[in-house]
Design a protein around this motif. Sequence first.
Motif, PDB file in Angstrom:
ATOM      1  N   PHE A  59       0.806  -1.217   0.000  1.00  0.00           N
ATOM      2  CA  PHE A  59       0.000   0.000   0.000  1.00  0.00           C
ATOM      3  C   PHE A  59       0.843   1.273   0.000  1.00  0.00           C
ATOM      4  CE2 PHE A  59      -2.423  -3.382   2.025  1.00  0.00           C
ATOM      5  CZ  PHE A  59      -3.637  -3.319   1.351  1.00  0.00           C
ATOM      6  N   ALA A  60       2.157   1.142  -0.085  1.00  0.00           N
ATOM      7  CA  ALA A  60       3.048   2.295   0.080  1.00  0.00           C
ATOM      8  C   ALA A  60       2.819   3.380  -0.969  1.00  0.00           C
ATOM      9  CB  ALA A  60       4.506   1.831   0.044  1.00  0.00           C
ATOM     10  N   SER A  61       2.478   3.004  -2.182  1.00  0.00           N
ATOM     11  CA  SER A  61       2.357   3.983  -3.261  1.00  0.00           C
ATOM     12  C   SER A  61       1.078   4.806  -3.182  1.00  0.00           C
ATOM     13  CB  SER A  61       2.405   3.264  -4.609  1.00  0.00           C
ATOM     14  OG  SER A  61       1.327   2.348  -4.714  1.00  0.00           O
ATOM     15  N   LEU A  62       0.135   4.420  -2.326  1.00  0.00           N
ATOM     16  CA  LEU A  62      -1.168   5.086  -2.322  1.00  0.00           C
ATOM     17  C   LEU A  62      -1.160   6.383  -1.530  1.00  0.00           C
ATOM     18  CD1 LEU A  62      -3.453   1.967  -1.959  1.00  0.00           C
ATOM     19  CD2 LEU A  62      -2.692   3.109  -4.032  1.00  0.00           C
ATOM     20  N   ASN A  63      -0.404   6.427  -0.440  1.00  0.00           N
ATOM     21  CA  ASN A  63      -0.233   7.676   0.314  1.00  0.00           C
ATOM     22  C   ASN A  63      -1.585   8.314   0.665  1.00  0.00           C
ATOM     23  OD1 ASN A  63       1.228   9.690   1.590  1.00  0.00           O
ATOM     24  ND2 ASN A  63       1.369  10.963  -0.266  1.00  0.00           N
ATOM     25  N   ASP A  64      -2.468   7.524   1.238  1.00  0.00           N
ATOM     26  CA  ASP A  64      -3.820   7.979   1.524  1.00  0.00           C
ATOM     27  C   ASP A  64      -4.288   7.292   2.802  1.00  0.00           C
ATOM     28  OD1 ASP A  64      -6.422   8.833   1.526  1.00  0.00           O
ATOM     29  OD2 ASP A  64      -6.858   8.234  -0.535  1.00  0.00           O
ATOM     30  N   GLU A  65      -3.858   7.816   3.943  1.00  0.00           N
ATOM     31  CA  GLU A  65      -4.105   7.148   5.223  1.00  0.00           C
ATOM     32  C   GLU A  65      -5.598   7.017   5.520  1.00  0.00           C
ATOM     33  OE1 GLU A  65      -1.997   8.896   8.432  1.00  0.00           O
ATOM     34  OE2 GLU A  65      -0.021   8.694   7.472  1.00  0.00           O
ATOM     35  N   GLU A  66      -6.365   8.069   5.263  1.00  0.00           N
ATOM     36  CA  GLU A  66      -7.788   8.032   5.588  1.00  0.00           C
ATOM     37  C   GLU A  66      -8.517   6.969   4.776  1.00  0.00           C
ATOM     38  OE1 GLU A  66     -11.710  10.994   5.603  1.00  0.00           O
ATOM     39  OE2 GLU A  66      -9.715  11.767   5.089  1.00  0.00           O
ATOM     40  N   ALA A  67      -8.274   6.955   3.455  1.00  0.00           N
ATOM     41  CA  ALA A  67      -8.956   5.981   2.599  1.00  0.00           C
ATOM     42  C   ALA A  67      -8.496   4.564   2.914  1.00  0.00           C
ATOM     43  CB  ALA A  67      -8.715   6.310   1.134  1.00  0.00           C
ATOM     44  N   LEU A  68      -7.211   4.378   3.192  1.00  0.00           N
ATOM     45  CA  LEU A  68      -6.716   3.047   3.506  1.00  0.00           C
ATOM     46  C   LEU A  68      -7.290   2.555   4.829  1.00  0.00           C
ATOM     47  CD1 LEU A  68      -2.962   3.270   2.423  1.00  0.00           C
ATOM     48  CD2 LEU A  68      -4.841   2.159   1.237  1.00  0.00           C
ATOM     49  N   GLY A  69      -7.397   3.454   5.811  1.00  0.00           N
ATOM     50  CA  GLY A  69      -7.977   3.065   7.086  1.00  0.00           C
ATOM     51  C   GLY A  69      -9.423   2.624   6.947  1.00  0.00           C
TER      52      GLY A  69
END
Length: 557
Positions: A105-115
């Motif tokens: 998931f490193a390339s996504l850089n989207d903590e809120e959406a990943l959470g």
Amino acid sequence: MARHLRTTFRWSFPVVMMLAVLGCQNQDENPKSQTEEKTGSSQARENLERRRICKANLDKVYQILRPSAENMDSEPTSALVILNQWFGSCAEMPDGQLDVSAPAFASLNDEEALGSLNNPSASIADIHYLRDQLLMRQMVTEVVKFSPTDVEKVRAVMEYVRRNLPIDELLIDGRLATAGLLPQETLDQLNPFSIPRALQDVALAGRGLPYDRIWMAASMLRQLNIESLLLTHDADLTLRPEVPALLLIPLESQLVVFCPQLGIEIRPEGDAEAWELATFNADLKNLFAGLDQVTWPEDSPITRMKNADWTTAKVMLPVAPISASPRMEALQLDFVGDMACNLHQSAAIHGDDGLKKSLGSIIGDREIEYWPYPHRMYTGLLDPTDEEARLRQLTVATLLKEVQSIRASQDQNEQTSYRVSMERKMLKARVEQLIARDVEALQTYMRIRLQFRVPGQGAQVELENLMRFLQAEDAHYWSAVAQFETEQYRSAGDTLQNYLERYQQGHWVQSARMLWAEAEAAEGNPQRAIEILQQGELQEDQKVRRELLIQKWKPAN
């Protein structure tokens, strides 16, 4: 006789007493037993009713999202409410949570959406994702029905995507800007993330970016349980169109390689059917040797690809990370029967038992990361701005056009908008084409192509006539595509020739010329096909394919 009776009584008395005692005991125990039996029966009925309601809720979600002409403009929020009821009372959620801190998931850089991937309730992004997978499943079933092997299935999918998704960097027809529907400045500043779109939007529009080809091809292949990987040199992940990218499809010991931007398969030099997986890493330096039959100009995309170092390219998974969420894992168990499609992707695909292991010789120490494009498209649909929602509609403007009647009199223009049977018919015909109901689609396309201009003057009249013109043009081109897909090559060729004569500055001119040539070649007229390709200008991405087709079709010396 009396003795016999006495003897009988003597032996029977203990038995009678025992029966009496047991009878008393049974009288004490029966109420409890009956209560337990009643409770068990009630519980069974409740369980059956619960299962019925759970199944009914999923059926309702499916009826709203299933690919059909009748419900393609249905409201997705209604499916969201029902699905969250199912998650709240029916879903068997897996133990544990998805580790969104993993390298994948490193390339996504989207903590809120990943959470949010671990949330127990669904979002509108889930609904769009479900609808997309159902559509891709039905589409790919038709595309590969005459392809017996996996290699042939992969090639059928890639050719279908190339034909049905011509490259269009603008995404919105420029003539809509001249009509005042959006500022020219907005049109000039569009980038891949300006317009959040679902995969259904891409399929309906019938044109898109190279990224859309990658996204659609990978999604269709996943519905066949065939995974794919993206190799890209876009180190900063801005996903620029000029950056080379390759789609790798591993099939047991073989590997099929496609260039989505150019719409061509990269085959090994010689007569090999496909690349050998075990030796592909060594072949990376000579990846394009099979294309050396043509002398390419210095500015050709092939030259840029040849000069790229593919051993250092990023390795990306071209699907949305929402597929790995616990919600999709729970849904996968219950999406059966007509609903059956591939929703969930286990995180094991990145580990020792997945693609990383099978492609270790190619990947080396590199991690497989999620490709940002599908993720950003789905998250952009969560809360789009008014401008984004409007731009999304303009990508499929001719499909959503409402029929208007404008009656002109001698001294005034009387304008009345009303709903008639032709409303949304274009949208429904496009859906029918995608799900292989070509006869119904062609009938509607023909009616739309025969629309007349409306009389009168003024801005509304001009806009209505422009929309009718654009709608008829799209219907004309898609008629030919539908004919080609059903192997009516002569009819497709005639339709495309007619299109090029009528719409000389049309939106599909280059794609129509390319498809017309392929229809002629399929009819056994390769020389005519070559002549067609040489008659007009093509887009940059089509020039490479043109040269390869000319080499293929020209007679052997």
